[in-house]
Design an enzyme around this catalytic site. Structure first.
Site, PDB file in Angstrom:
ATOM      1  N   HIS A 248      -3.655 -26.006  -0.232  1.00 36.24           N
ATOM      2  CA  HIS A 248      -3.293 -24.935  -1.180  1.00 36.24           C
ATOM      3  C   HIS A 248      -4.280 -24.915  -2.354  1.00 36.24           C
ATOM      4  O   HIS A 248      -3.889 -24.990  -3.521  1.00 36.24           O
ATOM      5  CB  HIS A 248      -1.856 -25.130  -1.682  1.00 36.24           C
TER       6      HIS A 248
ATOM      7  N   ARG B 208       1.197 -17.703   1.991  1.00 38.45           N
ATOM      8  CA  ARG B 208       2.314 -18.644   1.929  1.00 38.45           C
ATOM      9  C   ARG B 208       2.566 -19.155   3.333  1.00 38.45           C
ATOM     10  O   ARG B 208       2.524 -18.378   4.303  1.00 38.45           O
ATOM     11  CB  ARG B 208       3.587 -17.984   1.384  1.00 38.45           C
TER      12      ARG B 208
ATOM     13  N   GLU C 123       4.833 -27.488   3.312  1.00 40.94           N
ATOM     14  CA  GLU C 123       3.782 -28.195   2.572  1.00 40.94           C
ATOM     15  C   GLU C 123       4.281 -29.018   1.388  1.00 40.94           C
ATOM     16  O   GLU C 123       3.598 -29.933   0.926  1.00 40.94           O
ATOM     17  CB  GLU C 123       2.728 -27.200   2.072  1.00 40.94           C
TER      18      GLU C 123
ATOM     19  N   ASP D 171      -4.567 -22.582   4.363  1.00 43.52           N
ATOM     20  CA  ASP D 171      -4.558 -23.154   3.012  1.00 43.52           C
ATOM     21  C   ASP D 171      -3.125 -23.430   2.580  1.00 43.52           C
ATOM     22  O   ASP D 171      -2.891 -24.003   1.525  1.00 43.52           O
ATOM     23  CB  ASP D 171      -5.223 -22.175   2.022  1.00 43.52           C
TER      24      ASP D 171
HETATM   25  P1  NAI Z   1      -0.067  -8.334  -4.717  1.00 42.70           P
HETATM   26  O1  NAI Z   1       1.341  -8.189  -5.164  1.00 42.70           O
HETATM   27  O2  NAI Z   1      -1.168  -7.724  -5.520  1.00 42.70           O
HETATM   28  O3  NAI Z   1      -0.206  -7.784  -3.215  1.00 42.70           O
HETATM   29  C1  NAI Z   1       0.692  -8.059  -2.197  1.00 42.70           C
HETATM   30  C2  NAI Z   1       0.577  -6.929  -1.180  1.00 42.70           C
HETATM   31  O4  NAI Z   1       1.394  -7.276  -0.054  1.00 42.70           O
HETATM   32  C3  NAI Z   1       1.076  -5.581  -1.724  1.00 42.70           C
HETATM   33  O5  NAI Z   1       0.122  -4.566  -1.471  1.00 42.70           O
HETATM   34  C4  NAI Z   1       2.363  -5.343  -0.938  1.00 42.70           C
HETATM   35  O6  NAI Z   1       2.624  -3.969  -0.693  1.00 42.70           O
HETATM   36  C5  NAI Z   1       2.037  -6.092   0.353  1.00 42.70           C
HETATM   37  N1  NAI Z   1       3.223  -6.350   1.157  1.00 42.70           N
HETATM   38  C6  NAI Z   1       4.506  -6.495   0.757  1.00 42.70           C
HETATM   39  N2  NAI Z   1       5.307  -6.638   1.825  1.00 42.70           N
HETATM   40  C7  NAI Z   1       4.508  -6.576   2.914  1.00 42.70           C
HETATM   41  C8  NAI Z   1       4.761  -6.639   4.308  1.00 42.70           C
HETATM   42  N3  NAI Z   1       6.004  -6.750   4.798  1.00 42.70           N
HETATM   43  N4  NAI Z   1       3.721  -6.538   5.149  1.00 42.70           N
HETATM   44  C9  NAI Z   1       2.449  -6.373   4.679  1.00 42.70           C
HETATM   45  N5  NAI Z   1       2.150  -6.291   3.363  1.00 42.70           N
HETATM   46  C10 NAI Z   1       3.179  -6.401   2.494  1.00 42.70           C
HETATM   47  O7  NAI Z   1      -0.277  -9.901  -4.543  1.00 42.70           O
HETATM   48  P2  NAI Z   1      -1.662 -10.690  -4.532  1.00 42.70           P
HETATM   49  O8  NAI Z   1      -2.020 -11.079  -5.915  1.00 42.70           O
HETATM   50  O9  NAI Z   1      -2.644  -9.985  -3.713  1.00 42.70           O
HETATM   51  O10 NAI Z   1      -1.194 -12.050  -3.795  1.00 42.70           O
HETATM   52  C11 NAI Z   1      -0.774 -12.059  -2.439  1.00 42.70           C
HETATM   53  C12 NAI Z   1      -0.178 -13.422  -2.118  1.00 42.70           C
HETATM   54  O11 NAI Z   1      -1.202 -14.416  -2.142  1.00 42.70           O
HETATM   55  C13 NAI Z   1       0.845 -13.944  -3.144  1.00 42.70           C
HETATM   56  O12 NAI Z   1       2.130 -13.419  -2.891  1.00 42.70           O
HETATM   57  C14 NAI Z   1       0.805 -15.419  -2.924  1.00 42.70           C
HETATM   58  O13 NAI Z   1       1.778 -15.774  -1.974  1.00 42.70           O
HETATM   59  C15 NAI Z   1      -0.584 -15.677  -2.346  1.00 42.70           C
HETATM   60  N6  NAI Z   1      -1.428 -16.492  -3.230  1.00 42.70           N
HETATM   61  C16 NAI Z   1      -1.977 -17.660  -2.738  1.00 42.70           C
HETATM   62  C17 NAI Z   1      -2.781 -18.465  -3.543  1.00 42.70           C
HETATM   63  C18 NAI Z   1      -3.437 -19.723  -3.036  1.00 42.70           C
HETATM   64  O14 NAI Z   1      -3.976 -20.507  -3.841  1.00 42.70           O
HETATM   65  N7  NAI Z   1      -3.441 -19.985  -1.748  1.00 42.70           N
HETATM   66  C19 NAI Z   1      -3.001 -18.111  -4.933  1.00 42.70           C
HETATM   67  C20 NAI Z   1      -2.447 -16.838  -5.344  1.00 42.70           C
HETATM   68  C21 NAI Z   1      -1.670 -16.084  -4.511  1.00 42.70           C
END
Ligand code: NAI
Length: 344
Positions: free
Chosen positions: A292, A231, A260, A255
C-alpha cells in the site's frame, strides 16, 4: 494549543506532519499502534484523532472515542471504507484528504504494469546472480494495446493521461462517465473482454466489493495484466489466485490486498505468514505485491500533512468543513452541507 492523537504513525508521517504542525498550532502525540477499540483509550485528553487506511473505525472504536470527548477525526487518506459513518453521524465529524497527488498513485500503477509486462522484477533478480539469460522475459508493446480503466475519478484520469502518452487505446467503466477525448466508456463485460491490461481506480463500496470475481475473470482475455492500487476487497483474492493458476490472468500488480490490515506496513520478515492466499500470491513469478505504497511520494506526504491539519484547524475555528464525509454524502435529500457547511 490543541492536541492530536496520531495512530499508525511511521517515521515518514512524523517527518512531514512535524514540518507542518507549527503552521496550524497543534501538538501531536504519535502512536505506532493502529486505532481500534482498545487503542482508542490512548486518545484520552486529546482534542482530535488522526487515522489511516488500516485503522479500525468501527462502532465500538467510535463509541470509545466519543466517550473520551473526541468530536473530530482527520483521516490522512482519501479512501474511508474503514469508517462506520452511521456510528459517527451527529457525534464525530470525519474529515479526509480527497486528493493529495493522484499522480503518485497513477504513476505507481503504471510502474507496476510495466514491471510485470517487461518482467523487470525477474530481470533484476537474475542479473544480480549474473544470470543474463532472457528466456521467459518477453513482454508486449503497450503502444496500440487496449487498457481498461475501472473508475475514472482523479486517479483514473491521471492514469488515463499516462496510457494515452503510451499510445494505448483506453476503455473505461464508471457509472459517472466524463466527456473526454481518447476514452471510450463501455460496460464492464466489454472492458474485461477487450483489455490487455486492467487497472482499478474506483472506491471500495457495497457495489464495488469483489467487482473482480470468478465471473469477471472468466470474461477477461487470456494473459491479461491486472493492477489494483485502489482497495484490496475490489478483488476476490481466491478467484484471483485461481485465475493466475489457470493462466487467464497473465500477471497481477497488487498495492492493496483484501486482508492487508494485519500485514501491510509491518516488517514481518521473521514470522511465518498465516494467510495462505497472500503467501501463495507473493510466491508467484508473475505477481508483484507492494505494501500500500502507491501514495508514498514527497509531494503526496506533504499535501497529506498540510490538508489533514488544515481540515482539523477549520473544525476548531468553526469554519466550513469542505472535506467532511458522512453516510448522507451525495445522497440528496438528507445532505445538510449546503445549509450548515458541515454534515451536522
Ligand atoms: P475519486 O472519487 O476521484 O474517483 C473515484 C471514481 O470511481 C469516480 O469517478 C466514481 O464515479 C467511480 N466509481 C464509483 N463507483 C464505481 C463503480 N461501481 N464502478 C466503477 N467506477 C466507480 O477517487 P480517487 O481520488 O480517484 O481515488 C480512487 C481510489 O483510489 C480511492 O477510493 C482509494 O480507494 C484509492 N487510493 C489508493 C491509494 C494507495 O496508496 N494505494 C491512495 C489514494 C487512493
Amino acid at each position: 494549543m490543541k492536541t492530536i492523537s496520531f495512530y499508525d504513525a511511521k517515521s515518514y508521517d512524523k517527518m512531514f506532519f512535524d514540518k507542518r504542525k507549527k503552521d496550524f498550532d497543534f501538538e501531536i502525540n504519535y502512536y505506532e499502534d493502529k486505532l481500534n477499540r482498545r487503542s482508542a483509550l490512548m486518545a484520552e485528553n486529546s482534542d482530535a484523532v488522526v487515522a489511516f487506511v488500516n485503522d479500525t473505525l468501527d462502532a465500538a472504536t467510535l463509541d470509545k472515542l466519543y466517550e473520551l470527548g473526541i468530536r473530530v477525526i482527520g483521516m490522512r487518506c482519501s479512501g474511508y471504507n474503514n469508517v462506520d459513518f452511521k456510528a459517527a453521524y451527529e457525534r464525530i465529524h470525519v474529515l479526509r484528504v480527497p486528493a493529495y497527488s493522484p499522480y503518485a498513485i497513477a504513476e505507481h500503477a503504471m510502474g507496476m504494469a510495466i514491471m510485470l509486462n517487461r518482467k523487470l522484477h525477474r530481470a533484476y533478480n537474475r542479473t544480480r546472480e549474473y544470470n543474463f539469460s532472457l528466456n521467459g522475459l518477453t513482454g508486449f508493446d503497450f503502444h496500440g494495446k487496449t487498457i481498461g480503466v475501472i473508475g475514472t475519478g482523479k486517479i483514473g484520469q491521471a492514469f488515463i493521461n499516462l496510457c494515452l502518452g503510451f499510445g494505448m487505446r483506453v476503455l473505461a467503466y464508471d457509472p459517472y462517465p466524463l466527456e473526454r477525448d481518447g476514452v471510450t466508456y463501455v460496460e464492464l463485460d466489454e472492458l474485461c473482454r477487450e483489455a490487455s491490461v486492467i487497472s482499478l481506480h474506483c472506491p471500495l463500496t457495497k457495489e464495488t466489493k469483489h467487482i473482480i470475481n470468478e465471473e469477471t475473470i472468466a470474461k477477461m482475455r487470456e494473459g491479461v495484466i491486472l493492477i489494483n492500487t485502489s482497495r484490496g476487497a475490489l478483488i476476490d483474492s481466491e478467484a484471483l489466485l485461481a485465475g493466475i493458476k489457470s493462466h487467464r490472468i497473465g500477471a497481477a500488480g497488487l498495492d492493496v490486498y483484501e486482508e492487508e490490515t494485519d500485514f501491510f506496513y509491518e516488517d514481518l520478515s521473521d514470522t511465518i505468514i498465516q494467510d495462505d492466499v497472500l503467501a501463495r500470491l507473493i510466491s508467484m513469478p508473475n505477481v508483484v505485491v507492494t505494501s500500500h505504497q502507491a501514495f508514498l511520494t514527497e509531494e503526496a506526504l506533504d499535501n497529506i500533512a498540510q490538508i489533514t491539519l488544515s481540515n482539523l484547524r477549520d473544525y476548531f475555528d468553526g469554519k466550513p468543513l469542505l472535506n467532511e464525509v458522512c453516510y448522507h454524502c451525495n445522497k440528496k435529500p438528507g445532505c445538510k452541507k449546503d445549509e450548515l457547511a458541515r454534515c451536522f
